[in-house]
Write an enzyme that holds these catalytic residues in place. Sequence first.
Site, PDB file in Angstrom:
ATOM      1  N   PHE A   1      37.341 -38.306  -8.679  1.00  0.00           N
ATOM      2  CA  PHE A   1      38.536 -38.463  -9.620  1.00  0.00           C
ATOM      3  C   PHE A   1      39.766 -38.342  -8.808  1.00  0.00           C
ATOM      4  CE2 PHE A   1      35.413 -37.050 -12.733  1.00  0.00           C
ATOM      5  CZ  PHE A   1      35.655 -38.003 -13.669  1.00  0.00           C
TER       6      PHE A   1
ATOM      7  N   GLU B   1      27.008 -28.741 -23.431  1.00  0.00           N
ATOM      8  CA  GLU B   1      26.585 -30.092 -23.418  1.00  0.00           C
ATOM      9  C   GLU B   1      25.266 -30.329 -23.098  1.00  0.00           C
ATOM     10  OE1 GLU B   1      29.793 -32.101 -21.418  1.00  0.00           O
ATOM     11  OE2 GLU B   1      31.146 -32.163 -23.209  1.00  0.00           O
TER      12      GLU B   1
HETATM   13  C1  LIG Z   1      28.744 -31.734 -15.384  1.00  0.00           C
HETATM   14  C2  LIG Z   1      29.852 -31.872 -15.214  1.00  0.00           C
HETATM   15  C3  LIG Z   1      30.912 -31.935 -16.413  1.00  0.00           C
HETATM   16  C4  LIG Z   1      31.955 -31.939 -16.444  1.00  0.00           C
HETATM   17  N1  LIG Z   1      33.020 -32.294 -17.473  1.00  0.00           N
HETATM   18  C5  LIG Z   1      34.197 -32.244 -17.436  1.00  0.00           C
HETATM   19  C6  LIG Z   1      35.065 -32.833 -18.687  1.00  0.00           C
HETATM   20  O1  LIG Z   1      34.392 -32.916 -19.735  1.00  0.00           O
HETATM   21  N2  LIG Z   1      36.318 -32.897 -18.509  1.00  0.00           N
HETATM   22  C7  LIG Z   1      36.820 -32.649 -17.048  1.00  0.00           C
HETATM   23  O2  LIG Z   1      38.207 -32.793 -17.220  1.00  0.00           O
HETATM   24  N3  LIG Z   1      36.224 -32.310 -16.030  1.00  0.00           N
HETATM   25  C8  LIG Z   1      34.842 -32.210 -16.413  1.00  0.00           C
HETATM   26  N4  LIG Z   1      34.196 -31.759 -15.097  1.00  0.00           N
HETATM   27  C9  LIG Z   1      34.949 -31.370 -13.939  1.00  0.00           C
HETATM   28  C10 LIG Z   1      35.499 -32.496 -13.223  1.00  0.00           C
HETATM   29  O3  LIG Z   1      34.460 -33.552 -13.111  1.00  0.00           O
HETATM   30  C11 LIG Z   1      35.973 -32.067 -11.844  1.00  0.00           C
HETATM   31  O4  LIG Z   1      37.199 -31.294 -12.019  1.00  0.00           O
HETATM   32  C12 LIG Z   1      36.423 -33.323 -10.851  1.00  0.00           C
HETATM   33  O5  LIG Z   1      35.357 -34.257 -10.644  1.00  0.00           O
HETATM   34  C13 LIG Z   1      37.203 -33.079  -9.677  1.00  0.00           C
HETATM   35  O6  LIG Z   1      37.845 -33.899  -8.999  1.00  0.00           O
HETATM   36  P1  LIG Z   1      37.709 -34.077  -7.486  1.00  0.00           P
HETATM   37  O7  LIG Z   1      38.271 -35.453  -7.297  1.00  0.00           O
HETATM   38  O8  LIG Z   1      38.440 -32.670  -7.064  1.00  0.00           O
HETATM   39  O9  LIG Z   1      36.292 -33.747  -6.971  1.00  0.00           O
HETATM   40  P2  LIG Z   1      34.914 -34.702  -7.263  1.00  0.00           P
HETATM   41  O10 LIG Z   1      35.069 -35.749  -8.386  1.00  0.00           O
HETATM   42  O11 LIG Z   1      33.839 -33.865  -7.402  1.00  0.00           O
HETATM   43  O12 LIG Z   1      34.564 -35.715  -5.763  1.00  0.00           O
HETATM   44  C14 LIG Z   1      34.699 -35.276  -4.770  1.00  0.00           C
HETATM   45  C15 LIG Z   1      33.845 -36.244  -3.871  1.00  0.00           C
HETATM   46  O13 LIG Z   1      34.172 -35.736  -2.431  1.00  0.00           O
HETATM   47  C16 LIG Z   1      32.751 -36.063  -1.981  1.00  0.00           C
HETATM   48  N5  LIG Z   1      32.628 -35.302  -0.868  1.00  0.00           N
HETATM   49  C17 LIG Z   1      32.499 -33.986  -0.896  1.00  0.00           C
HETATM   50  N6  LIG Z   1      32.304 -33.192   0.351  1.00  0.00           N
HETATM   51  C18 LIG Z   1      32.456 -34.345   1.231  1.00  0.00           C
HETATM   52  C19 LIG Z   1      32.423 -34.244   2.749  1.00  0.00           C
HETATM   53  N7  LIG Z   1      32.345 -33.205   3.263  1.00  0.00           N
HETATM   54  N8  LIG Z   1      32.644 -35.430   3.217  1.00  0.00           N
HETATM   55  C20 LIG Z   1      32.740 -36.712   2.370  1.00  0.00           C
HETATM   56  N9  LIG Z   1      33.050 -36.605   1.332  1.00  0.00           N
HETATM   57  C21 LIG Z   1      32.520 -35.485   0.410  1.00  0.00           C
HETATM   58  C22 LIG Z   1      31.691 -35.940  -2.991  1.00  0.00           C
HETATM   59  O14 LIG Z   1      30.565 -36.828  -2.559  1.00  0.00           O
HETATM   60  C23 LIG Z   1      32.664 -36.667  -4.193  1.00  0.00           C
HETATM   61  O15 LIG Z   1      32.553 -37.864  -4.401  1.00  0.00           O
HETATM   62  C24 LIG Z   1      32.594 -31.556 -15.059  1.00  0.00           C
HETATM   63  C25 LIG Z   1      32.066 -31.262 -13.905  1.00  0.00           C
HETATM   64  C26 LIG Z   1      30.707 -31.310 -14.074  1.00  0.00           C
HETATM   65  C27 LIG Z   1      29.869 -31.020 -12.723  1.00  0.00           C
END
Ligand SMILES: Cc1cc2nc3c(=O)[nH]c(=O)nc-3n(C[C@H](O)[C@H](O)[C@H](O)COP(=O)(O)OP(=O)(O)OC[C@H]3O[C@@H](n4cnc5c(N)ncnc54)[C@H](O)[C@@H]3O)c2cc1C
Length: 458
Positions: free
Chosen positions: A29, A185
């Site tokens: 995200f 959920e």
């Molecule tokens: C089952 C579940 C349900 C959820 N439900 C909700 C909800 O209803 N509402 C809500 O607001 N939030 C929800 N969340 C939380 C939300 O999904 C996270 O807060 C959000 O995805 C965080 O975004 P981010 O960009 O920080 O990380 P992420 O979306 O997790 O993206 C991280 C990315 O980094 C990549 N990555 C990781 N390490 C490396 C590396 N070393 N090298 C290269 N790439 C790497 C991964 O492949 C991934 O694509 C939920 C989470 C889960 C697990």
Amino acid sequence: MDRLHTRRRRPALDPGHRRHHVVVVGAGFGGLAAARALDDVPVDVTVVDAHNHHTFQPLLYQVATAGLDAGDVTYAARGIFHRQANVSVRMARVVGGDLDGRTLALADGSELSYDHLVLAAGAVTNTYGIPGVAEHAFGLKSLRDALAVRAQVLSCFEEADARPELIDDGLLNVVIAGGGPTGVELAGGMVELIEHVLRHDFPRLDLRRARVVLVEMGDTLLPPFHPKLGAKAKATLERRGVEVLLGTTVDQVHRTSVVVSGPLLGEGAVIPAHTMVWAAGIRASPLADALDLANGPAGRIPVGDDLSLPGHPEVFVIGDLAAATDHSGTPLPQVAPVAIQGGTHVAAMIHRRLDGEATSAFHYTDKGSMATVGRASAVAQLPGGLRLSGLIGWLAWLALHLVQLVGFRNRANVLVNWAWNYVTYDRASRIIPEAEVGPEQVTPAFRSDSGGIHPPEK
Ligand SMILES: Cc1cc2nc3c(=O)[nH]c(=O)nc-3n(C[C@H](O)[C@H](O)[C@H](O)COP(=O)(O)OP(=O)(O)OC[C@H]3O[C@@H](n4cnc5c(N)ncnc54)[C@H](O)[C@@H]3O)c2cc1C
């Protein structure tokens, strides 16, 4: 999340001039929001992700419970940026880096240099070192996790059909640890899968013997929500057949049982279960450790108020990976809107820097939280103290998630699947992938690749 396929503007090519290079680690995200918001900025952007797709994590539980397909909740990262000419995508895992030298180390041995870096690598499952969790439980942090849970549950039902004497051993039981939104959920979806779908698929099985047990350490479900919403969620789940154990800790996990302690079952009670899903916590991506930056709670990276890394103003950290706080010092939650708004903010900060301006503080706007409790039931807590539950909450939840999904095709597929599931009570996606048939193979082969739960050593 819906600004897909934006206009294509090829930057003028100037062979002698290297443009400012922004590397974004993570196509989740936060990373997507940052890269998209750099569309109008005169920089070249490289989005690096260990996978070739973005995963819409809020709907993973529906993949795990056979309501949606893998392709409905994922989108190819390269496809997302087809029309954004200043972005290139690289599928690679970042395994370390030299922040002083402004380079990242990739798992294939190559290096990637940057002028600005946005770290958005998210989080992984946190086992808290509880015995057996890493070896025997399933996570729910990645697509692979969700497919693993689904394959495990379906395989167990197939095996019980062939060997009903194993039902007493817990073959049909699913224990879910963690009474937050993910656990609630998943429990709601799981009990529906069993009650409405598997009941018809396995007419010879006595499904009254299948248990879905939700274990929560605290004394209420959905702790981030108002206690009344937690109580409503509990009542709804129990009415639908989920056993909810509050104030209960998981002490140990074994391959076919879970040991818990709490007021209802007592100390060291054994729940036979061949499927245990660990939805009880997350910690920062191992990348924080690899960069020697995991100094915040649960390994998160502490950041300044503009989301930059102290001592390295050219590095920003966003989303689940960052230990960011609001103006009163309260930690920001690990939810999608924090990551998305953080991504947009740091893109604007990079733009400012290039224009010679100072950066400004990040302000998170809380637009509320929602969790579905199963068919036609959800709870929602909105700004201004507004609370929704039941059907209205569910309709709000459906609308929000449809809007946030990446890509028109995904939205259309999900809408059709939801309508189909709702009208027919069917679940179209109850497939066990061919290579992994059978619980003995499924369990180790499908373990999380997210870094939190590893395959057991052979
Ligand atoms: C089952 C579940 C349900 C959820 N439900 C909700 C909800 O209803 N509402 C809500 O607001 N939030 C929800 N969340 C939380 C939300 O999904 C996270 O807060 C959000 O995805 C965080 O975004 P981010 O960009 O920080 O990380 P992420 O979306 O997790 O993206 C991280 C990315 O980094 C990549 N990555 C990781 N390490 C490396 C590396 N070393 N090298 C290269 N790439 C790497 C991964 O492949 C991934 O694509 C939920 C989470 C889960 C697990």
